[in-house]
Design a protein around this motif. Sequence first.
Motif, mmCIF file in Angstrom:
data_model
loop_
_atom_site.group_PDB
_atom_site.id
_atom_site.type_symbol
_atom_site.label_atom_id
_atom_site.label_comp_id
_atom_site.label_asym_id
_atom_site.label_seq_id
_atom_site.Cartn_x
_atom_site.Cartn_y
_atom_site.Cartn_z
ATOM 1 N N ILE A 34 0.819 -1.212 0.000
ATOM 2 C CA ILE A 34 0.000 0.000 0.000
ATOM 3 C C ILE A 34 0.855 1.266 0.000
ATOM 4 O O ILE A 34 0.394 2.343 -0.335
ATOM 5 C CB ILE A 34 -0.971 -0.020 1.205
ATOM 6 C CG1 ILE A 34 -2.150 0.893 0.948
ATOM 7 C CG2 ILE A 34 -0.269 0.344 2.484
ATOM 8 C CD1 ILE A 34 -3.347 0.603 1.785
ATOM 9 N N ARG A 35 2.140 1.120 0.302
ATOM 10 C CA ARG A 35 3.002 2.304 0.308
ATOM 11 C C ARG A 35 3.314 2.781 -1.107
ATOM 12 O O ARG A 35 3.717 3.913 -1.319
ATOM 13 C CB ARG A 35 4.292 1.984 1.050
ATOM 14 C CG ARG A 35 4.991 3.224 1.483
ATOM 15 C CD ARG A 35 6.154 2.887 2.350
ATOM 16 N NE ARG A 35 6.957 4.072 2.570
ATOM 17 C CZ ARG A 35 8.140 4.043 3.125
ATOM 18 N NH1 ARG A 35 8.647 2.892 3.521
ATOM 19 N NH2 ARG A 35 8.823 5.142 3.299
ATOM 20 N N GLU A 36 3.203 1.883 -2.097
ATOM 21 C CA GLU A 36 3.284 2.222 -3.517
ATOM 22 C C GLU A 36 4.628 2.741 -3.998
ATOM 23 O O GLU A 36 4.701 3.372 -5.044
ATOM 24 C CB GLU A 36 2.203 3.239 -3.910
ATOM 25 C CG GLU A 36 0.818 2.669 -3.756
ATOM 26 C CD GLU A 36 -0.243 3.604 -4.274
ATOM 27 O OE1 GLU A 36 -0.571 3.477 -5.443
ATOM 28 O OE2 GLU A 36 -0.711 4.454 -3.516
ATOM 29 N N SER A 37 5.693 2.508 -3.249
ATOM 30 C CA SER A 37 7.001 2.811 -3.830
ATOM 31 C C SER A 37 7.459 1.559 -4.576
ATOM 32 O O SER A 37 6.925 0.471 -4.342
ATOM 33 C CB SER A 37 7.996 3.178 -2.733
ATOM 34 O OG SER A 37 8.314 2.038 -1.985
ATOM 35 N N GLY A 38 8.419 1.726 -5.500
ATOM 36 C CA GLY A 38 8.870 0.581 -6.282
ATOM 37 C C GLY A 38 9.388 -0.526 -5.392
ATOM 38 O O GLY A 38 9.079 -1.705 -5.567
#
Lengths: 126, 499
Positions: free
Chosen positions: B154-158
Amino acid sequence: MGPNLWVNVEEIAAVILFGVGFTTLLLHKNMIKKIIGLNIMDTAVYLFLAAMGYIDGRVAPILVNGNTDVNLYINPIPSGLVLTGIVVSVSVTALMLSLTIRLYRKYRSLDIDEILIRMQREELKK
Amino acid sequence: MSFVQNFPCFSIVLCMVAGILSTPMKGKQAKNLTLVVVTLVALMSIATLGYVIGTGESYTYMMGRFPAPWGNEIRVGILEALTATVFALVMLFSLLGGMDHVFKDINESKINLYFILVDLLLSSLLAIIYTNDLFTGYVFVEINTIAACGMIMIRESGRSLIAATRYMVMSLIGSGLFLISLAMLYDITGHLLMEDAHEAMIRLTQSGQYEIPLLVIISLLTVGLAIKSGLYPFHSWMPDAYGYSTISSSSILSSLVSKSYIILLIKIFYRVIGFDTIITSKIVNVLFVFGLIGMIMGSVSAIMAKDIYKMIAYSSVAQIGYVYMGIGLATEAGMAAAIFHILTHAITKSLLFLSAKGLNDASGRKRVYPALQGAAFRNPLAGAAFAVGSLSMVGIPMLAGFISKILFATSALGSDPKKVLPTLIVLSVSTILNAVYFLHTVVRIYTPVGEPGEFKGVRIHMAVGAAAALFCLIALNFVLGLYSQPITDLIQQGIQMFA
């Protein structure tokens, strides 16, 4: 062992398929093929359960003409387990596919090694 | 039937309902609802624990109206109620301690989704702890995996996406093995409820039927759950998953999720297959060896790590090794030590993650050691909390970690003579390695920065909730360390209830 091999042919097929799916999921680099492997693996377990629950000459456990004799029907529990398992594997597959879409949008690749290389390159640039 | 007996079922259902209710809510509302629900679950678990201790025996609770061989059941004993209590409390403190980061790290429109995942995760944790039915166990293991994966990605960094993918692949392999072992177990016993399956298993072992399938089942089951909980050679997903997710997720994942699978494994060992059969199958020796290797290798990797979160994550690898080593000793005392260490590690690891977050915030969120120098002066509470957590992990008296190490050492003396020496040697080596990386970090954060540095005059004041969470976790650490006797007694009673 010999004659049992033929009696249990469905189970043997299931275990071989399980192995195929398992290795694909573990070792394949391509995300989509990993997901296919996951589905082969799960389906193999359902084949195994369904084959074990089936009794020759009996019908699916749905009442026909109000006939409640136990000996007419197969064991309903494995079928129930298969249905539950299918629900679980569908949701897991959906999650994996959504992860793959996210990864593809970010790194333009489905190859997990390539994705790792691109990520490291990106980190170095920062 | 007493009203308290309903509480385990209520708490599972309550979490699910909260998850559904959070769907249309805004982030803040969902947060408040989740905090209320987790607190309620903790209170209900404490009440259940009190009730079970009072009656001195476990009870089964029928879900739906179908009696034993057909219906679904949950079973509540001392061990279940105790782990549920600790898990709910740790969950509450992890959420409170990392709340500011949840709102920073996650896109505003998705914050309510995060709390839905937390609700789902808590309900599946509780269901795994309480369930008396093997297939229900499997279903909730998968729900647990899905929720945990969501909490990472859910943090959506690569980085966190890749970490989630790795986590998911390893977890799915584990649950595939677990599922096929359950299918085989059902085939040879004909039951899914644990008591009935156990009775069938006793008949099978007495008549000597299905010896090879049983061995296959035991090994598939153990390997599946060991992969999911991150035993040494299968730990590769751990550092990334814990290092790059938002801090509440790291804390919950490392202290609760991986432990729940071990609890399930212990439960199946005792309540389905029978611990004597497990010992004769020699699988415990395999767990013992990999546990020992994990204790050393996890610590070595932690020493090499340059990033404080990764250091803590690798330390989890070592601690999981301790737990499996305890199981591998194949005695009741070893098992009690393993369960005590599960509780110790749950409390200490969340404390470490949350305090590392505080220190990291005071150092420009750079995560590397040079930046962390003197961080304890910039954020005194987090510094103190990190010091307490580190000392506990190293095993300093008065703290929880010391008691688990003593329990491991004493239980090793009562086990198979061949296992005594390796256990004691690895235990002491691993303690030294623990001391190397934890104390090195503690010294680093308490070393003042000489000349006016980058962070001069920085003072971090933690939010009231986060500070309270750290205080409570420190207090729990001291409680486990100073009042260990009643708790180990409870664990022993709980194990006897299992058999």
